[in-house]
Motif scaffolding. Structure first.
Motif, mmCIF file in Angstrom:
data_model
loop_
_atom_site.group_PDB
_atom_site.id
_atom_site.type_symbol
_atom_site.label_atom_id
_atom_site.label_comp_id
_atom_site.label_asym_id
_atom_site.label_seq_id
_atom_site.Cartn_x
_atom_site.Cartn_y
_atom_site.Cartn_z
ATOM 1 N N SER A 12 1.508 0.209 7.935
ATOM 2 C CA SER A 12 2.265 1.290 7.339
ATOM 3 C C SER A 12 3.647 1.296 8.010
ATOM 4 C CB SER A 12 1.452 2.503 7.375
ATOM 5 O OG SER A 12 0.224 2.311 6.687
ATOM 6 N N ILE B 155 -2.174 5.216 3.681
ATOM 7 C CA ILE B 155 -2.690 3.894 3.328
ATOM 8 C C ILE B 155 -4.036 3.969 2.609
ATOM 9 C CG2 ILE B 155 -3.870 3.141 5.273
ATOM 10 C CD1 ILE B 155 -1.523 1.274 2.987
ATOM 11 N N PRO C 119 1.599 3.295 1.940
ATOM 12 C CA PRO C 119 1.746 2.809 3.447
ATOM 13 C C PRO C 119 2.780 3.403 4.195
ATOM 14 C CG PRO C 119 2.956 1.216 1.859
ATOM 15 C CD PRO C 119 2.405 2.314 0.982
ATOM 16 N N ARG D 101 3.382 6.034 7.603
ATOM 17 C CA ARG D 101 2.961 6.339 8.928
ATOM 18 C C ARG D 101 2.521 7.921 8.986
ATOM 19 N NH1 ARG D 101 2.493 1.840 11.718
ATOM 20 N NH2 ARG D 101 1.812 2.776 13.506
ATOM 21 N N LEU E 123 -3.103 2.844 10.016
ATOM 22 C CA LEU E 123 -1.554 2.794 10.207
ATOM 23 C C LEU E 123 -1.316 1.346 10.472
ATOM 24 C CD1 LEU E 123 0.094 6.121 11.396
ATOM 25 C CD2 LEU E 123 -0.930 5.471 9.074
#
Length: 188
Positions: free
Chosen positions: A18, A50, A55, A57, A160
Motif C-alpha cells: 500500500s 487494501i 491500496p 496505508r 499494508l
C-alpha cells in the motif's frame, strides 16, 4: 456510508504494497467511515484499506471489549431473556502507521482475518511495540502498545505490506488453510 466488499485470499490485490496517504480530505473520511461499517458488519476488530480494495496505508481498529464495570443489560433478541455486558467501542484510525521498536519478547495469539474467513491459527509476534501514525487531520501520534492492541495493529500493518497472517505459518499449515478456504467456497 457503505459496506464494501472484503477481498479474500487468494485475491492477488491482497499482496499489494500500500502507498502512503498524502491527501487528508473528505474522501479519506468517507473511506474510513465505510471501513468501520464494513468491519462491524463482518464482526471484525480490524481492517486495512487494501482489504476493501484501496491500496493506502490506512487501517481501522476497534477491539470492542466488554465493559466489566457496566451493569449487565437485559437482552431479548432471540425470544429468550439473557443479560450481557455492554460493549465498549473504541474506534481508532491509523493513517501511515509505522512500528518503531518492537519488543524482543514474543507472544503467540490465535489470529483470524476477514480476508481469510473461518481460518484461525497461532501467530507469534512481538508482545509490545511503539507505533507512530497520523490521524485524519494529518497530526502525528505515538503510543506504546501491548496485548491485543499490539497484536491487532501488527496484523493490520502486515496487510499494508502485502502479508496475510497465514504467511507467518509453515508452508504445510498455510497450504492446509488455503485448501480449507477453497473447500468452504465450493460448499457455499
Amino acid at each position: 456510508m457503505a459496506i464494501r466488499e472484503i477481498l479474500e485470499a487468494p485475491d492477488p490485490r491482497l499482496k499489494t504494497i500500500s502507498k502512503p496517504v498524502e491527501t487528508f480530505d473528505g474522501s479519506l473520511q468517507t473511506l474510513v467511515d465505510d471501513m468501520f461499517e464494513t468491519m462491524y458488519a463482518a464482526h471484525g476488530i480490524g481492517l486495512a484499506a487494501i482489504q476493501v480494495g484501496e491500496p493506502l496505508r490506512l487501517l481501522v481498529i476497534d477491539l470492542q471489549e466488554e465493559d466489566p464495570d457496566a451493569e449487565p443489560v437485559p437482552c431479548d433478541h432471540d425470544g429468550h431473556h439473557h443479560t450481557h455486558q455492554p460493549i465498549i467501542n473504541d474506534p481508532r484510525v491509523f493513517v501511515n502507521p509505522e512500528i518503531l521498536d518492537p519488543s524482543g519478547e514474543l507472544k503467540s495469539y490465535q489470529e483470524g482475518c476477514l480476508s481469510v474467513p473461518d481460518i484461525y491459527a497461532d501467530v507469534e509476534r512481538p508482545a509490545q511495540c511503539r507505533v507512530r501514525w497520523q490521524d485524519l487531520e494529518g497530526n502525528t501520534h505515538e503510543e506504546e502498545m501491548s496485548g491485543m492492541l499490539a497484536v491487532c495493529i501488527q496484523h493490520e500493518m502486515d496487510h499494508l505490506n502485502g502479508i496475510l497472517f497465514i504467511d507467518h505459518l509453515s508452508r504445510l499449515k498455510r497450504s492446509m488453510a488455503l485448501k480449507k478456504l477453497a473447500k468452504a467456497r465450493q460448499a457455499a
